[in-house]
Scaffold this motif. Structure first.
Motif, PDB file in Angstrom:
ATOM      1  N   HIS A 293       0.814  -1.213   0.000  1.00 54.47           N
ATOM      2  CA  HIS A 293       0.000   0.000   0.000  1.00 54.47           C
ATOM      3  C   HIS A 293       0.851   1.268   0.000  1.00 54.47           C
ATOM      4  N   ARG A 294       2.160   1.122   0.035  1.00 54.12           N
ATOM      5  CA  ARG A 294       3.035   2.281   0.196  1.00 54.12           C
ATOM      6  C   ARG A 294       2.738   3.380  -0.822  1.00 54.12           C
ATOM      7  N   GLU A 295       2.616   2.973  -2.076  1.00 54.54           N
ATOM      8  CA  GLU A 295       2.392   3.950  -3.138  1.00 54.54           C
ATOM      9  C   GLU A 295       0.923   4.335  -3.269  1.00 54.54           C
ATOM     10  N   GLU A 296       0.064   3.755  -2.440  1.00 53.24           N
ATOM     11  CA  GLU A 296      -1.361   4.078  -2.488  1.00 53.24           C
ATOM     12  C   GLU A 296      -1.785   5.002  -1.358  1.00 53.24           C
ATOM     13  N   LEU A 297      -0.829   5.382  -0.497  1.00 54.77           N
ATOM     14  CA  LEU A 297      -1.173   6.277   0.601  1.00 54.77           C
ATOM     15  C   LEU A 297      -1.633   7.609   0.022  1.00 54.77           C
ATOM     16  N   ASP A 298      -2.875   7.972   0.284  1.00 56.37           N
ATOM     17  CA  ASP A 298      -3.503   9.110  -0.384  1.00 56.37           C
ATOM     18  C   ASP A 298      -3.687  10.311   0.536  1.00 56.37           C
ATOM     19  N   GLU A 299      -4.058  10.064   1.802  1.00 57.43           N
ATOM     20  CA  GLU A 299      -4.293  11.151   2.747  1.00 57.43           C
ATOM     21  C   GLU A 299      -3.827  10.756   4.145  1.00 57.43           C
ATOM     22  N   LEU A 300      -3.506  11.757   4.944  1.00 59.75           N
ATOM     23  CA  LEU A 300      -3.249  11.588   6.368  1.00 59.75           C
ATOM     24  C   LEU A 300      -4.206  12.504   7.124  1.00 59.75           C
ATOM     25  N   ALA A 301      -4.752  12.013   8.224  1.00 57.18           N
ATOM     26  CA  ALA A 301      -5.645  12.822   9.048  1.00 57.18           C
ATOM     27  C   ALA A 301      -5.187  12.762  10.497  1.00 57.18           C
ATOM     28  N   ILE A 302      -5.062  13.928  11.120  1.00 54.97           N
ATOM     29  CA  ILE A 302      -4.666  14.016  12.525  1.00 54.97           C
ATOM     30  C   ILE A 302      -5.738  14.802  13.279  1.00 54.97           C
ATOM     31  N   THR A 303      -6.183  14.265  14.411  1.00 53.67           N
ATOM     32  CA  THR A 303      -7.105  15.009  15.262  1.00 53.67           C
ATOM     33  C   THR A 303      -6.457  15.242  16.622  1.00 53.67           C
TER      34      THR A 303
ATOM     35  N   SER B  37      -9.292  18.448  32.750  1.00 51.52           N
ATOM     36  CA  SER B  37      -8.348  18.125  33.821  1.00 51.52           C
ATOM     37  C   SER B  37      -8.579  19.052  34.999  1.00 51.52           C
ATOM     38  N   LYS B  38      -8.500  18.484  36.204  1.00 51.82           N
ATOM     39  CA  LYS B  38      -8.652  19.275  37.420  1.00 51.82           C
ATOM     40  C   LYS B  38      -7.294  19.723  37.969  1.00 51.82           C
ATOM     41  N   THR B  39      -6.238  19.300  37.308  1.00 52.19           N
ATOM     42  CA  THR B  39      -4.891  19.659  37.759  1.00 52.19           C
ATOM     43  C   THR B  39      -4.331  20.772  36.882  1.00 52.19           C
ATOM     44  N   GLU B  40      -3.119  21.214  37.207  1.00 54.51           N
ATOM     45  CA  GLU B  40      -2.484  22.254  36.405  1.00 54.51           C
ATOM     46  C   GLU B  40      -1.898  21.697  35.113  1.00 54.51           C
ATOM     47  N   ASP B  41      -1.717  20.386  35.057  1.00 62.69           N
ATOM     48  CA  ASP B  41      -1.203  19.786  33.830  1.00 62.69           C
ATOM     49  C   ASP B  41      -2.326  19.627  32.816  1.00 62.69           C
ATOM     50  N   THR B  42      -1.972  19.749  31.552  1.00 60.13           N
ATOM     51  CA  THR B  42      -2.938  19.618  30.478  1.00 60.13           C
ATOM     52  C   THR B  42      -2.691  18.306  29.738  1.00 60.13           C
ATOM     53  N   THR B  43      -3.751  17.581  29.428  1.00 64.83           N
ATOM     54  CA  THR B  43      -3.601  16.331  28.687  1.00 64.83           C
ATOM     55  C   THR B  43      -4.344  16.428  27.362  1.00 64.83           C
ATOM     56  N   TYR B  44      -3.825  15.720  26.363  1.00 68.23           N
ATOM     57  CA  TYR B  44      -4.409  15.725  25.028  1.00 68.23           C
ATOM     58  C   TYR B  44      -4.540  14.296  24.523  1.00 68.23           C
ATOM     59  N   ARG B  45      -5.421  14.115  23.568  1.00 65.38           N
ATOM     60  CA  ARG B  45      -5.520  12.852  22.858  1.00 65.38           C
ATOM     61  C   ARG B  45      -5.297  13.141  21.372  1.00 65.38           C
ATOM     62  N   LEU B  46      -4.458  12.349  20.748  1.00 64.01           N
ATOM     63  CA  LEU B  46      -4.167  12.489  19.326  1.00 64.01           C
ATOM     64  C   LEU B  46      -4.596  11.223  18.592  1.00 64.01           C
ATOM     65  N   ASP B  47      -5.157  11.392  17.413  1.00 68.16           N
ATOM     66  CA  ASP B  47      -5.510  10.259  16.565  1.00 68.16           C
ATOM     67  C   ASP B  47      -4.872  10.463  15.196  1.00 68.16           C
ATOM     68  N   LEU B  48      -4.347   9.402  14.614  1.00 67.77           N
ATOM     69  CA  LEU B  48      -3.723   9.450  13.303  1.00 67.77           C
ATOM     70  C   LEU B  48      -4.344   8.379  12.416  1.00 67.77           C
ATOM     71  N   ALA B  49      -4.783   8.773  11.230  1.00 71.31           N
ATOM     72  CA  ALA B  49      -5.378   7.815  10.292  1.00 71.31           C
ATOM     73  C   ALA B  49      -4.705   7.935   8.934  1.00 71.31           C
ATOM     74  N   GLN B  50      -4.587   6.782   8.246  1.00 67.90           N
ATOM     75  CA  GLN B  50      -4.086   6.749   6.880  1.00 67.90           C
ATOM     76  C   GLN B  50      -5.247   6.393   5.950  1.00 67.90           C
ATOM     77  N   VAL B  51      -5.319   7.063   4.816  1.00 67.62           N
ATOM     78  CA  VAL B  51      -6.340   6.755   3.813  1.00 67.62           C
ATOM     79  C   VAL B  51      -5.624   6.325   2.546  1.00 67.62           C
ATOM     80  N   PHE B  52      -6.041   5.196   1.988  1.00 71.82           N
ATOM     81  CA  PHE B  52      -5.380   4.655   0.808  1.00 71.82           C
ATOM     82  C   PHE B  52      -6.271   4.761  -0.417  1.00 71.82           C
TER      83      PHE B  52
END
Length: 244
Positions: A114-124, A130-145
């Motif tokens: 599929h290497r040459e068929e990779l068409d799009e990348l999506a990041i969210t 959070s109740k603390t002073e630290d901030t947390t995040y969630r990241l998602d990565l998708a490949q579209v062929f």
């Protein structure tokens, strides 16, 4: 937490499906004679960059379901020897690096067939409460062929089943309402290099190109807090990276 991750992945899949539907509608438009010879192949004029994809109103609606920021990029070129795509995060506070992510926070193997068929990348990117002073995040990565690489008339695309979700990112930033998020319009694609795609910071600075080493350094020095997110094309396998 698992329900939130599953919801984000579902939203991302819906978004990519909507992109596919919109693409097929656009492809039904007549093609002029001057363009017909190249109608099957992609424009290679900017193949050395990831280019931010324009999305329709309905795609934008899906993009905002359950996530704070989403970036979708057209992939016109994959480095010849790249076998792994890593999701990279660098965080800075008062000009100094404060995260512990020396390698990518997640890696996806680029399957040879599929290497040459990779068409799009999506990041969210989604900020977690959070109740603390630290901030947390969630990241998602998708490949579209793309199945239409060889011009077989099938214009459909398909989402790789290995849509990847990172562990929660713990960044030692205080919770702030005034956070500026910018999505880069384009980023270079080079083996062994990171293509920075999203930047967050705590002030009012602007930069059109965080992939410029000078621009990124100025931003880090000017702003109290900075976080940059991107993808790294590696010639090493996921197993090799894990052993480092």
């Amino acid at each position: 937490m698992k329900q939130g991750i599953i919801f984000a992945v579902i939203c991302l899949t819906l978004l990519l499906t909507a992109c596919n539907d919109a693409t097929q509608m656009n492809e039904e438009e007549p093609v002029s004679e001057s363009d017909s010879g190249d109608s099957v192949e992609k424009d290679n004029s900017n193949e050395s960059v990831l280019a931010l994809k324009d999305i329709s109103e309905i795609e934008e609606h899906y993009a905002n379901l359950g996530v704070d920021n989403v970036a979708i990029y057209d992939v016109k070129k994959v480095p010849r020897d790249a076998v792994t795509l890593e999701l990279m995060v660098n965080a800075y506070e008062d000009g100094k690096r404060v995260d512990e992510y020396e390698r990518g926070v997640v890696g996806i193997g680029l399957r040879e067939k599929h290497r040459e068929e990779l068409d799009e990348l999506a990041i969210t990117l989604t900020k977690n409460p959070s109740k603390t002073e630290d901030t947390t995040y969630r990241l998602d990565l998708a490949q579209v062929f793309d199945r239409n690489k060889e011009g077989n008339g099938d214009s459909s695309t398909y989402v790789d089943t290995s849509v990847s979700t990172t562990p929660i990112l713990e960044i030692p930033f205080q919770n702030e309402e005034s956070v500026v998020t910018s999505i880069q319009p384009s980023a270079p694609v080079e083996l062994g290099e990171t293509s920075w795609l999203i930047v967050q910071h705590s002030g009012s600075s602007t930069t059109n190109n965080i992939n410029s080493e000078r621009n990124l350094e100025e931003l880090i020095n000017d702003e109290e807090r900075v976080m940059v997110i991107g993808v790294h094309w590696s010639e090493k396998s996921i197993t090799e990276l894990a052993d480092e």
